[in-house]
Enzyme design. Structure first.
Site, PDB file in Angstrom:
ATOM      1  CD  GLU A   1      12.897   9.741  -5.070  1.00  0.00           C
ATOM      2  OE1 GLU A   1      13.890   9.148  -4.441  1.00  0.00           O
ATOM      3  OE2 GLU A   1      11.523   9.334  -4.683  1.00  0.00           O
TER       4      GLU A   1
ATOM      5  CD  GLU B   1      -2.939   0.921   0.192  1.00  0.00           C
ATOM      6  OE1 GLU B   1      -2.562   1.802  -0.728  1.00  0.00           O
ATOM      7  OE2 GLU B   1      -3.879   0.548   0.141  1.00  0.00           O
TER       8      GLU B   1
ATOM      9  CE  LYS C   1       4.912   6.911  -6.032  1.00  0.00           C
ATOM     10  NZ  LYS C   1       4.933   8.280  -5.732  1.00  0.00           N
TER      11      LYS C   1
END
Lengths: 428, 428
Positions: free
Chosen positions: A192, A131, A207
Site C-alpha cells: 500500500e 464481500e 478485515k
C-alpha cells in the site's frame, strides 16, 4: 423481476474497471443467473481521461461521487474509491440516505464506521454489502452471514494480508532478511502507499474486525483489535520456528470468551502441517469454527482485479436476485458492544531475546518467568560473537498478561538487551 | 417479516434430530439473524417411538410424509429421508405442487430427478434448496450459486466421499490393504448399507453431477458421469504414487470443453503438496476455479449430524430471510442438455499391469503405447517371485481414449496378466 438492476460505480481503479468489464462482457450470463439484466448507468472517478482498458462512453459521468450516489436512476451504488473517510464515506452515506443499496470493497470505512453505516442503511431500508472488503475473492462474508448462520461461531482465524504472507514466505524460502523481502514486495508493487497498513497488520485488522462482528453479533470494534505487525520477525525466528515444525504467519484470531471478545492480529506460530501453515505466497485463508459445522477452511486469492471484482459482482447479483440481509448478518440495533478481552485465552509463547553476556543473566530471566507463574517448555542459548547472547524460550501455557509482566521484570534486572520478541503459538 | 417460518421435517435420523435440536436450542440466535422466529410445526418418520434424544411432543406427527408435505401450516418442507425415489420423491413433489418450499439433503434424488424437480418447483413458484446434499457442512452450493456467480466457472474438483478418503488415507498411513481398510471403515460404521455407493464412487458422483449443473448451467446428468471406484487401488499403487510425490484420491472433476461437458469421479494422482493431496481422513474438499476469481478451495466435514444439520439450517435461514433463488442457480428452462465429452482433456496417466515373464513382453507393451501415439515418461519393471512381472508406466499427456486403445492392443498380444490399472494424473 425483469427490470434491469442499475449500477452507479464510483472509483475506476483496477477493481472498478474489472467490474465494468464483467458487466459488459458477461451480460448474458448475469441475466441468466439473476433473472434480470444488470446495467451500468453512471460512473465517477477522479480523472475522466485515464485509459482503463474499457469503454465508458455508454455511461453518464459524474465528477462528484455524492451526486452519483444520489441519482434517481441508480439502484445500487458501487463504492470502490477506498479510504475510511472523505468522498467514499460521504457518497456511501448519501446513497443510503436515498434508500439506495450499496456494495463496497472498503474495509477501512467499514472497520471505522461500520456500526453507524449499518444503522443508516437500516433507517432507510437500504442494504449495505461488503464481500470484497475481506479476503478478496473468497466468499467468506457470505459463508459466515448465510451458509453457517445456524452455528454459534466459536472462533474465526485468517491470514488476510497477502503482502505480509508473501514477505514471510520469501524470508523463509529464500533466506531473505525482513528488509530484503519488504523491498522485493515494494518493487513488485504489492505494498500500500502507506506500507504500515500492510506490514503493521492494520489492513488485516480491519478485515478481522468485520468478521468478528458477523461471527459474534457485536458492533465492529477495530480499536479493540490487538495489532502487531511483522516488522520485528527475523529470519532467525522463522528458522527456529521451522526447527520446531512451525511456521510464522500474520494471523488474525477472534473468539468470544467468558471474559469478552478477543480480537488479535499478530505474527503467530502455527503448525507447519496445518492448512494455515501450508499457505504460501500471496494467498489468503480464513478458518471458521462453529459449534455444529466444526472447522471450515476457505482459501483463495486475497486481492487483484479479478478476485475482488468477483466478490463485488457476487454482492451485486444477490441484490439483483432480491436478497435483503442486514449489514452484519443481524439488525444493527441488535449488535452488542462487546467487552474487549485483551489476554483471555492462554497459550504457549515463543520468546526471543538477547541477554548481556555475564554470569547469572539466564538465571534472572528464568526467575522472572517463574515469579510470573510461567513454566518453561524449552530454552536454548546460542553461541555468539557480540556481547549479547541470543536466547530462545518456549513457555508452557500462560497468558499474554503474565508474559508481559515477566518481560517487564526481566528488563528491570538490566540483563535484557534490546526488545524481546514474543510470538503466540496458536493451536489451529 | 416477523411472522414465524414454519417447518415440517420428514426423516428424523441423525441429521433430522440434529435440525430439531438446533431449532429448539438456538431459537433466539435464529430469530436474531433472520429477523423472524423459526418453528417446527410437524414431523414425520418411520417409527414414532424411537428415542432421538430430543422431545417431539410439541409437534404434530404425520405417519405419511406426503401428508406432512401438503399441510397448509408448513412453509418449508425439510426432506431428510433419503433415497432417490419412493417417499422422499413423492413428498418433495407434493410439497412443490402445493407451492411449499423444500430443503433437502438428498443427493441421490436430485442427481436422478434434479431437472424435473427444478421445473416442478418453478411451475409452482416454490424454492428447492440442497446445500446439505453436497460436501456436508461446506457451504459450497451457496458459494457456487451466489458468491461466485459473476464468474464463468472453468473447473470444479472435489474429494466428496469421506469414507473413500478415509480408506485411502489408512492404506497409505498404516500400510493396510484395501480390504483391511474397507473392513475397518465398515466396523466404524462409515459405510452406506450398500457399500458400492461409497467405494464405487456413486455417492460422490451424485454430488459432482449437482455441482456441474450449477457451474455450467446444464441439466443434471448423473448418467454421464464417468464413474470409477477405489476397489482396484492397491497399496503398491499408493506407494508408487508417493515415490513420485503424488497421492491417490477419489477425485471428482467437471469442466466444460469445446467438445462438451466432462464429468469424472475416479481415483486420480494429485500432487502430494497440493491442498487436495494434503487432505487426509474423512474430510471433504471442493476446489472451484473461475475466470475472475482464480482458484477457491473449501474444506470441511463432509458428513455427520452437526455439519449436515448446519447446511440444512443455512438453507432454511435463507428462506426465512426471503431469499429466492432457482434450484441450480438459473431458471430450470434455461439449463441446457450438455453433450458429454468422455475423453476430452488430455493428461498424463499412471498405468500398472502384470506382464508374462517371457522375452519381448515389455517390448510389446511399449509398442502398443507407441502405436496409440502415447509416449512414455517413465517405466519400471520390478523384481518378482511369481511368473508375472509388475510393470509401472507413467505416460506423457494423452487421452483416456488413446490409452484404452493401447491397453486393448496390449491385451491382444497375450502378455498382460489380469486387468491393468490406469489412473489419471490430475493437475490441480
Amino acid at each position: 423481476m425483469t427490470t434491469p438492476l442499475r449500477l452507479g460505480i464510483a472509483g475506476l481503479g483496477t477493481v472498478g474497471a474489472g467490474v465494468v468489464k464483467i458487466v459488459r462482457q458477461k451480460a448474458d450470463l448475469l441475466r441468466e443467473r439473476t433473472g434480470r439484466p444488470i446495467e451500468i448507468v453512471a460512473v465517477s472517478a477522479r480523472n475522466r481521461d485515464t485509459d482503463r482498458g474499457v469503454s465508458l462512453s455508454d455511461y453518464a459521468w459524474e465528477d462528484d461521487p455524492v451526486a452519483l450516489a444520489r441519482r434517481d436512476d441508480v439502484d445500487v451504488f458501487v463504492e470502490l474509491m477506498g479510504g475510511a473517510d472523505g468522498p467514499a464515506k460521504a457518497a456511501t452515506e448519501a446513497a443510503l440516505d436515498s434508500g439506495t443499496d450499496v456494495v463496497t470493497a472498503n474495509k477501512a470505512m467499514l472497520a471505522h464506521h461500520g456500526q453507524a453505516l449499518a444503522e443508516r442503511a437500516e433507517a432507510h431500508d437500504a442494504i449495505l454489502r461488503f464481500e470484497a472488503a475481506v479476503a478478496g475473492g473468497i466468499p467468506v462474508i457470505k459463508a459466515l452471514t448465510e451458509g453457517l448462520a445456524g452455528n454459534e461461531i466459536t472462533r474465526v482465524m485468517g491470514v488476510m494480508n497477502g503482502t505480509c504472507n508473501y514477505i514471510l514466505t520469501r524470508m523463509e524460502g529464500a533466506g531473505l532478511t525482513y528488509q530484503e523481502a519488504f523491498d522485493e514486495a515494494d518493487a513488485l508493487g504489492y505494498l500500500e502507499a502507506d506500507p504500515e497498513l500492510d506490514v503493521g497488520g492494520i489492513d488485516a485488522g480491519h478485515k478481522l474486525a468485520l468478521l468478528s462482528s458477523i461471527a459474534f453479533g457485536t458492533q465492529v470494534a477495530f480499536d479493540a483489535v490487538e495489532l502487531e505487525g511483522i516488522g520485528r520477525v527475523t529470519i532467525d525466528d522463522i528458522r527456529q520456528a521451522a526447527d520446531m515444525d512451525f511456521k510464522i504467519k500474520l494471523l488474525g484470531v477472534c473468539r468470544m470468551t467468558g471474559r469478552g471478545l478477543e480480537q488479535r492480529m499478530a505474527p503467530c506460530l502455527v503448525p507447519a502441517s496445518s492448512p494455515l501453515g501450508q499457505l504460501d505466497g500471496g494467498t489468503n485463508m480464513v478458518v471458521i469454527e462453529g459449534d455444529q459445522v466444526g472447522q471450515i477452511v476457505m482459501r483463495g486469492a486475497g486481492a487483484g482485479e479479478g478476485p475482488t471484482a468477483s466478490a463485488v459482482m457476487g454482492d451485486v447479483m444477490d441484490l439483483a436476485r432480491g436478497f435483503r440481509v442486514s449489514t452484519f448478518g443481524q439488525s444493527a440495533g441488535s449488535l452488542v458492544a462487546a467487552t474487549p478481552a485483551r489476554t483471555a485465552t492462554p497459550a504457549s509463547f515463543y520468546l526471543r531475546m538477547a541477554l548481556a553476556d555475564r554470569p547469572g543473566a539466564l538465571a534472572k530471566v528464568a526467575t522472572a518467568l517463574g515469579e510470573a507463574g510461567i513454566s518453561i517448555d524449552r530454552m536454548r542459548q546460542y553461541g555468539h560473537s557480540s556481547d549479547a547472547a541470543p536466547v530462545l524460550i518456549v513457555t508452557h501455557k500462560t497468558t499474554r498478561g503474565a508474559l508481559d509482566q515477566a518481560i517487564e521484570a526481566m528488563r528491570a534486572t538490566g540483563v535484557v538487551r534490546g526488545e524481546p520478541v514474543a510470538l503466540r503459538i496458536e493451536r489451529v
